[in-house]
Design an enzyme around this catalytic site. Structure first.
Site, PDB file in Angstrom:
ATOM      1  N   TRP A  41       0.299  -0.072  -2.176  1.00 15.15           N
ATOM      2  CA  TRP A  41       0.408   1.428  -2.916  1.00 15.15           C
ATOM      3  C   TRP A  41       0.916   1.557  -4.246  1.00 15.15           C
ATOM      4  O   TRP A  41       1.441   1.199  -4.969  1.00 15.15           O
ATOM      5  CB  TRP A  41       1.008   2.771  -1.808  1.00 15.15           C
ATOM      6  CG  TRP A  41       1.674   3.939  -2.599  1.00 15.15           C
ATOM      7  CD1 TRP A  41       1.733   4.147  -3.778  1.00 15.15           C
ATOM      8  CD2 TRP A  41       1.731   4.962  -2.117  1.00 15.15           C
ATOM      9  NE1 TRP A  41       1.638   5.598  -3.874  1.00 15.15           N
ATOM     10  CE2 TRP A  41       2.072   6.176  -2.887  1.00 15.15           C
ATOM     11  CE3 TRP A  41       2.283   5.371  -0.721  1.00 15.15           C
ATOM     12  CZ2 TRP A  41       2.670   7.569  -2.151  1.00 15.15           C
ATOM     13  CZ3 TRP A  41       2.364   6.735  -0.022  1.00 15.15           C
ATOM     14  CH2 TRP A  41       2.605   8.187  -0.567  1.00 15.15           C
ATOM     15  N   ASP A  42      -0.419   1.590  -5.260  1.00 18.47           N
ATOM     16  CA  ASP A  42      -0.041   1.567  -6.620  1.00 18.47           C
ATOM     17  C   ASP A  42      -0.009   2.788  -7.184  1.00 18.47           C
ATOM     18  O   ASP A  42       0.658   4.009  -6.811  1.00 18.47           O
ATOM     19  CB  ASP A  42      -1.245   0.893  -7.289  1.00 18.47           C
ATOM     20  CG  ASP A  42      -0.741   0.019  -8.151  1.00 18.47           C
ATOM     21  OD1 ASP A  42      -0.368   0.185  -9.436  1.00 18.47           O
ATOM     22  OD2 ASP A  42      -1.547  -0.461  -8.911  1.00 18.47           O
ATOM     23  N   CYS A  84       4.101  -1.000  -5.153  1.00 17.48           N
ATOM     24  CA  CYS A  84       3.507  -1.729  -6.543  1.00 17.48           C
ATOM     25  C   CYS A  84       3.064  -0.482  -7.164  1.00 17.48           C
ATOM     26  O   CYS A  84       3.318   0.497  -7.537  1.00 17.48           O
ATOM     27  CB  CYS A  84       2.268  -1.873  -6.447  1.00 17.48           C
ATOM     28  SG  CYS A  84       1.195  -2.135  -8.230  1.00 17.48           S
ATOM     29  N   ASP A 141       2.895  -7.974 -13.236  1.00 11.23           N
ATOM     30  CA  ASP A 141       1.499  -8.172 -13.342  1.00 11.23           C
ATOM     31  C   ASP A 141       1.420  -9.527 -13.544  1.00 11.23           C
ATOM     32  O   ASP A 141       1.160 -10.351 -13.683  1.00 11.23           O
ATOM     33  CB  ASP A 141       1.174  -6.629 -14.158  1.00 11.23           C
ATOM     34  CG  ASP A 141       0.415  -5.944 -13.048  1.00 11.23           C
ATOM     35  OD1 ASP A 141       0.427  -6.071 -11.507  1.00 11.23           O
ATOM     36  OD2 ASP A 141      -0.149  -4.769 -13.433  1.00 11.23           O
TER      37      ASP A 141
HETATM   38  C1  DGJ Z   1      -1.782  -2.720 -11.019  1.00 11.93           C
HETATM   39  C2  DGJ Z   1      -1.347  -3.740 -10.031  1.00 11.93           C
HETATM   40  O1  DGJ Z   1      -0.149  -3.962 -10.934  1.00 11.93           O
HETATM   41  C3  DGJ Z   1      -2.441  -4.259  -9.473  1.00 11.93           C
HETATM   42  O2  DGJ Z   1      -1.841  -5.388  -8.952  1.00 11.93           O
HETATM   43  C4  DGJ Z   1      -3.536  -4.641  -9.254  1.00 11.93           C
HETATM   44  O3  DGJ Z   1      -3.163  -3.554  -8.016  1.00 11.93           O
HETATM   45  C5  DGJ Z   1      -3.630  -3.539 -10.726  1.00 11.93           C
HETATM   46  N1  DGJ Z   1      -2.896  -2.271 -10.925  1.00 11.93           N
HETATM   47  C6  DGJ Z   1      -5.376  -2.443  -9.922  1.00 11.93           C
HETATM   48  O4  DGJ Z   1      -6.026  -1.775 -10.480  1.00 11.93           O
END
Ligand code: DGJ
Length: 733
Positions: A477-478, A526, A548
């Protein structure tokens, strides 16, 4: 564990084998703070650790001549009645007054720990594991009741706190500040450690000197943020990893917060944490109540290492509640750094197949599988599979992945919408936006108004349709931007100050609905990496993508900082390609893995691109992690040296029975003709004989006092091995 009540003097002593927390009623009827720290014997009527007798320029309440609030130690201090430090709460009344006068009105003790409706909190696994003291205070003029909750746990040096406001009066009031805890410590002999950073360098520990005046950290981003984590440590200046007193304070919350240590002119220190009061206005009508999030206060008199280990154990056992609680985590392969959004079913299956060959257990399809999502300008909000890329849908792809013998996971970003999406075209008022003002975009996207139930429900329905019947076992879940123009199209003007908090409650409610619908799913939170890595989300998602920045060397700093306040098993950590996409650095694959082992472990690259030799190494790494993940993820974690101070950095995990330990030594720069550094291990049984993976045996006391060589012989004499080397050591008793 015990809560001792001294009715005569109205004092309450919460204690277990390691800590005591003592509070009591003051002459004004407020609740006062008497002691927090190492466990002490119980005594009736202990004195406040400061003399509140009035002095020039202090004020005392009418009829109480010998009591000056500004010289006293409070538990939940008020505004406007002679205490000039920062209050813990403020209540705006109909007549414009912000003065309140809460007085003690009884207590209650409950076995176990009551949950907070709609919000995350730590919990007791059984009624005899914790006891909760609820102190009631009432403001007679407004009829508002405060309930102060204190929980003491049997097995941890931890006290949790939170507050409920209940309007038992006739008139509406507005709460403009409601922290989760405040405590007045008797001296300022502390250092403050905050965990700060930004995207790509999350949770770096930064030390600040405590003195008169306020030190504070906060977030106004609507998320807890990578800039300042809602966790800080107060330690004695002499405290180090292994010795001395320290306390850690977490907010179990994922939105705006403020934490503060305010030194006064009398050497006292007011320490607090809670929801940020900036743009917080909560109307509380007759019969309504408001709950603050929970604060967790932990204590150690054996240094920062012991503090972190208690927090790790406490969060693993009493905060995380997934079916993955205390379970080693699957080794995953994520396609993000390999493909970004450019993929189709064939290319994805090719990557997954190689993962299976390597021994990976779970394949995760990241961003780009839905709507018109070919770049980050479109698609968010349209949680319908893009059949051009995946003709058989997620269910079809998941079946093919499962047929290979892998589990399947999926990325989502449910809180967001792109202008170019069917969802936004249908519901342009579903986003947070201030009337008549331009909207700020972040990564070309807007934030959905999760304070609205119908918005959360609509997103849930779309996600349910994708997940149901697909057999997915994992969701990432971002959340890729901070909030702006926090204004809801449907709230009245008096309620706009509730929206930041209601947004967070909306996020929690969607988590709750998804977990209820799919209890078998492992959630990983995330937020552009680790921008929302907090105790609130750990309750729903037992692991969080740490950053990231997947560079093996930068990751040492990120994981080191994170380990102060969060369990090893909660840190999402992957091996990615070189040159690293964030730093361009070339780090050997052994070191990239040696860092990623200390977390959930996985790969985020196309394994097909590796040389045969590298691929063989990957296979061995996976075999290694499968064998030792239980020890690494759930063992006692020891920081041996800091990547911010040393060139040879080391840490290790030791199993609870001390029969197995896994240590990593990272050698950041290789000197020519350097010294022969040794690393003194920690946490072993001094009397046990351990055998390492090279077949050598040593007693624990030797390994901890003489240490192990950081370099193997051939490395030492051959500087061409280069920088960024690492050494893993496995010890078995
Ligand atoms: C940000 C996340 O931290 C990444 O791992 C990846 O999922 C990207 N977004 C995808 O847009």
């Amino acid at each position: 564990m015990n809560i001792i009540i001294h009715e005569n003097v109205k004092q309450f002593h919460l204690c277990n084998d390691s800590v005591s927390y003592i509070i009591g009623v003051l002459p004004t009827g407020d609740l006062g703070h008497f002691y927090f720290g190492r466990k002490i014997h119980d005594t009736e009527g202990i004195a406040m650790p400061c003399n509140p007798f009035p002095r020039p320029m202090t004020c005392n309440p009418n009829k109480i001549d010998d009591f000056s609030p500004e010289l006293s130690s409070f538990e939940y201090p008020s505004f406007g009645r002679g205490d000039y430090r920062n209050p813990a709460y403020e209540i705006l009344q109909g007549n414009g007054s912000r003065v309140s006068q809460f007085e003690y009105d009884g207590y209650e003790i409950v076995q176990g720990k009551p949950a907070i409706d709609g919000m995350p909190s730590t919990y007791a696994n059984s009624e005899d594991e914790a006891q909760t003291l609820i102190i009631s205070l009432v403001d007679k003029l407004t009829g508002i009741r405060q309930k102060l909750y204190y929980t003491i746990f049997r097995d941890y040096p931890v006290v949790t706190r939170r507050v409920s406001f209940i309007n038992e009066g006739e008139e509406q009031v507005t709460i403009t500040k409601a922290l989760s805890m405040s405590i007045d410590l008797p001296d300022q002999d502390y250092e403050w450690i905050q965990f700060q950073g930004a995207w790509g360098r999350e949770r770096f520990p930064v030390k600040r000197e405590v003195t008169g005046g306020a030190i504070s950290i906060e977030s106004m981003r609507g998320i807890s943020s990578s800039n300042f984590n809602p966790f800080f440590i107060l330690k004695r200046p002499t405290t180090d990893e292994d010795h001395g007193e320290a306390m850690g304070i977490h907010l179990v919350y994922s939105g705006n917060f403020r934490a503060m240590a305010e030194g006064d002119s009398f050497d006292k220190l007011r320490v607090s944490i809670g929801v940020n009061d900036r743009w917080f206005q909560w109307p509380l009508g007759k019969g309504e109540s408001f709950d603050t999030p929970e604060a967790v206060i932990s204590f150690s008199d054996n240094g920062l290492g012991a503090l972190s280990r208690s927090i790790h154990r406490f969060f693993n056992n009493n905060l995380v509640r997934s079916v993955y609680k205390n379970r080693p985590r699957p080794i995953l392969l994520n396609n993000w750094e390999a493909t970004n959004m450019s993929f189709d079913e064939q290319s994805i299956l090719k990557i997954a197949k190689k993962g299976k060959e390597a021994g990976v257990e779970l394949f995760v399809l990241d961003d780009g599988w839905f709507g018109k999502r070919d770049d980050d300008y479109a698609g968010l909000g349209d949680w319908v599979v893009n059949t051009k890329k995946l003709p058989d849908g997620i269910t079809g792809l998941a079946q093919k992945v499962r047929d290979m013998g892998l589990e399947m996971g999926l990325w989502i970003e449910p809180e967001m919408v792109n202008e170019d999406s069917d969802l936004f075209r249908a519901h342009p008022d579903w986003v947070l936006a201030a009337p008549g003002r331009d909207k700020s975009l972040g990564r070309h996207q807007m934030v959905l108004d999760f304070s609205r139930k119908e918005v959360v429900d609509a997103i849930f329905d779309m996600l349910f349709a994708v997940i149901d019947g697909s057999g997915l076992t994992y969701i990432k879940w971002d959340m890729n931007r901070s909030l702006t123009e926090v204004y809801s199209a449907v709230a009245d003007s008096d309620s706009q100050g509730t929206i930041y908090h209601k947004y967070v409650l909306g996020v929690y409610s969607l988590y709750e609905k998804l977990i209820k619908a799919f209890p078998e799913i492992l959630f990983e939170s995330c937020s552009s990496g680790g921008s929302r890595f907090d105790a609130g989300l750990l309750y729903y998602a037992p692991q969080a993508w740490c950053s990231d920045d997947t560079d093996g060397i930068e990751r040492i700093k990120i994981q080191y900082g994170t380990s102060f306040g969060y369990p090893i098993v909660s840190m999402g950590s992957h091996v990615s390609e070189v040159p690293n996409q964030q730093t361009g650095r070339m780090v050997p694959i052994e070191t990239r893995a040696a860092v990623a082992y200390f977390g959930t472990f996985g790969y985020e690259l196309d394994l097909n691109e590796l040389s045969d030799e590298e691929f063989e190494k990957v296979k061995k790494q996976i075999v290694f992690m499968k064998e030792y993940r239980e020890v690494i993820q759930y063992g006692d974690f020891y920081r041996i040296s800091s990547p911010f101070e040393a060139d040879i950095v080391s840490w290790m995990s030791v199993s609870a029975d001390k029969k197995c330990a896994v240590a990593a030594i990272y050698k950041i720069h290789t000197p020519a003709n350097g010294s022969l550094p040794r690393v003194k291990l920690k946490g072993l049984d001094p009397d046990r004989l351990y055998t390492d993976d090279r077949g050598q045996s040593y007693y624990g006391d030797y390994l901890m006092n003489v240490g192990v060589e950081a370099y193997d012989r051939e490395e030492m004499f051959n500087a061409q091995f280069g920088d960024y080397r690492s050494k893993m050591i496995v010890l078995k008793a």
